[in-house]
Design a protein around this motif. Structure first.
Motif, short mmCIF file in Angstrom:
data_model
loop_
_atom_site.label_atom_id
_atom_site.label_comp_id
_atom_site.label_asym_id
_atom_site.label_seq_id
_atom_site.Cartn_x
_atom_site.Cartn_y
_atom_site.Cartn_z
N VAL A 113 5.56 8.85 4.63
CA VAL A 113 6.19 9.19 3.36
C VAL A 113 7.66 9.55 3.57
CG1 VAL A 113 6.22 10.89 1.47
CG2 VAL A 113 4.05 9.94 2.27
N ARG A 114 7.93 10.28 4.61
CA ARG A 114 9.32 10.71 4.87
C ARG A 114 10.27 9.53 4.96
NH1 ARG A 114 11.20 14.54 9.98
NH2 ARG A 114 13.42 14.74 9.39
N GLN A 115 9.88 8.49 5.69
CA GLN A 115 10.74 7.33 5.85
C GLN A 115 10.64 6.39 4.65
OE1 GLN A 115 12.94 7.34 8.16
NE2 GLN A 115 12.03 9.12 9.22
N GLY A 116 9.41 6.22 4.14
CA GLY A 116 9.21 5.28 3.05
C GLY A 116 9.88 5.68 1.76
N LEU A 117 9.92 6.97 1.48
CA LEU A 117 10.50 7.43 0.22
C LEU A 117 12.01 7.21 0.17
CD1 LEU A 117 9.48 8.70 -2.41
CD2 LEU A 117 10.08 10.94 -1.49
N ASP A 150 0.83 -1.20 0.00
CA ASP A 150 0.00 0.00 0.00
C ASP A 150 0.87 1.25 0.00
OD1 ASP A 150 -2.30 -1.44 -0.03
OD2 ASP A 150 -2.72 -1.25 2.11
N LEU A 151 1.93 1.23 0.80
CA LEU A 151 2.82 2.38 0.87
C LEU A 151 3.52 2.61 -0.47
CD1 LEU A 151 4.21 4.66 2.32
CD2 LEU A 151 5.86 3.02 3.26
N ASP A 152 4.01 1.54 -1.08
CA ASP A 152 4.66 1.67 -2.39
C ASP A 152 3.71 2.25 -3.42
OD1 ASP A 152 7.06 0.77 -1.48
OD2 ASP A 152 6.90 -1.25 -2.30
N ALA A 153 2.46 1.79 -3.39
CA ALA A 153 1.47 2.30 -4.35
C ALA A 153 1.21 3.78 -4.10
CB ALA A 153 0.18 1.51 -4.23
N ARG A 154 1.15 4.16 -2.82
CA ARG A 154 0.92 5.57 -2.50
C ARG A 154 2.11 6.42 -2.94
NH1 ARG A 154 0.99 8.72 3.19
NH2 ARG A 154 0.20 10.69 2.37
N LEU A 155 3.32 5.95 -2.68
CA LEU A 155 4.51 6.70 -3.07
C LEU A 155 4.59 6.85 -4.58
CD1 LEU A 155 7.12 5.13 -0.61
CD2 LEU A 155 6.06 7.40 -0.47
N LYS A 156 4.21 5.79 -5.29
CA LYS A 156 4.22 5.88 -6.76
C LYS A 156 3.25 6.94 -7.24
CE LYS A 156 3.87 3.14 -10.98
NZ LYS A 156 3.68 1.78 -11.56
N ARG A 157 2.06 7.00 -6.61
CA ARG A 157 1.10 8.04 -6.99
C ARG A 157 1.64 9.42 -6.70
NH1 ARG A 157 -2.69 4.65 -4.48
NH2 ARG A 157 -2.77 6.04 -2.69
#
Length: 332
Positions: free
Chosen positions: A185-189, A130-137
């Motif tokens: 987002v800060r950590q995931g990106l 879910d996080l990867d999909a959100r970051l891609k968007r």
């Protein structure tokens, strides 16, 4: 859970930054699809798991400043906001998409708590897919996206401020995301992009780099060719009025005029048998207001021939009565 209909920009600003998830429905009374989305929102309000969500109905035409801020080009559009920042949007009468987006963002909101010091921290685990999909968007949200600390008007670190200065100096068209307001987002990106620091600049969904890379590319001249350039309103209007040899800017379209003046004009245009194009100014507040200044003509409809303003309904009526309308529309 609550529903609000602010009548002023100040009222909206208070709701926008009230904390938690805010769902803003930009609508217009004349658009039937907006009523469909109103009914969807009425049902969402009843759901107990969404009790902390604030729903806001905004008349896009009445609060044009807010519509411009969120780049609203058509109604209905629903924008999901958390702590003053857009996190998702649904355009058109798409009930399923809105329901999914609201529930997903509401679930994320419930995973966030505020520490005594006032810092936002994540207290739950988010599915990595879910996080990867959100970051891609997010990285594809516009052609050029800058992930930074703070905002262009108020950068929160020197590196972010310098990057913004470079982009502004080059008149780049870009959007930004404040990573200080979203720890996920800060950590995931950092992992997503394999880049450990901020700011991070993306173009066409691909990481360009941080400040050092931006400065190197600026020095070599490469950056100017890569960055999308800002299109001024006048440039955009110029393109629109030249989109067809005969352009009619009106309320509604030739099939469904939204005011008596537009309907009367279309009836005259149909009698000429000429090919023409129309633009519905009710779907684009920027064009609606900007064209008045551009053409120095305060009302609609407006008719252009080969990029030059002919006039509004009164002028067209005079030309019709005198028998000059067809020749005028042909540019003769």
């Amino acid at each position: 859970m609550s529903l609000h209909s602010p009548s002023t920009v100040q009222e909206f600003n208070t709701l926008e930054k009230s904390g938690g998830l805010v769902v803003v429905h930009f609508s217009a009374e004349w658009a039937e699809q907006c009523e469909q989305m109103n009914r969807v929102i009425d049902e969402l309000i009843k759901q107990p798991e969404l009790k902390e969500v604030t729903f806001v109905r905004v008349c896009a035409e009445d609060l044009s400043e807010v519509s411009l801020r969120y780049n609203i080009r058509a109604v209905p559009t629903c924008v999901l906001v958390r702590q003053g920042e857009e996190v998702d949007r649904v355009q058109g009468a798409n009930a399923a998409a809105l329901t999914t987006a609201v529930k997903k963002q509401a679930a994320k909101t419930s995973l966030i708590s505020i520490s005594p010091a006032g810092n936002t921290v994540s207290t739950g685990n988010t599915d990595s897919s879910d996080l990867d999909a959100r970051l891609k968007r997010l990285v594809c949200a516009s052609k050029c996206v800058l992930f930074m600390k703070g905002t262009p008007d108020a950068p929160r670190c020197g590196f972010s401020r310098t990057t913004v200065d470079v982009l502004n100096k080059m008149a780049a068209e870009y959007s930004t995301f404040d990573i200080l307001k979203d720890e996920e987002v800060r950590q995931g990106l950092k992992t997503y992009s394999n880049w450990p620091t901020y700011p991070q600049l993306y173009v066409d969904g691909e990481l360009l780099g941080g400040l050092d890379i931006v400065k190197e590319m600026e020095a070599t001249g490469e950056l100017r060719d890569i960055l999308p350039k800002k299109t001024t309103l006048n440039d955009r209007l110029c393109v629109l009025i030249n989109r067809s040899a005969i352009m009619v800017f009106m309320k509604g379209d030739r099939i469904n005029p939204k005011c008596g003046f537009s309907k009367t004009l279309i009836n005259m245009m149909q009698q000429t048998g000429l090919v023409y194009d129309t633009y519905d100014i009710l779907t684009d507040e920027e064009v609606r207001q900007g064209l008045k200044t551009y053409s120095n003509w305060p009302t609609y409809p407006q008719v252009y021939v080969k990029g030059e303003l002919v006039g509004g309904l009164d002028i067209l009526k005079e030309l019709y009565t005198s028998g000059e309308l067809i020749n005028t529309l042909k540019g003769q």
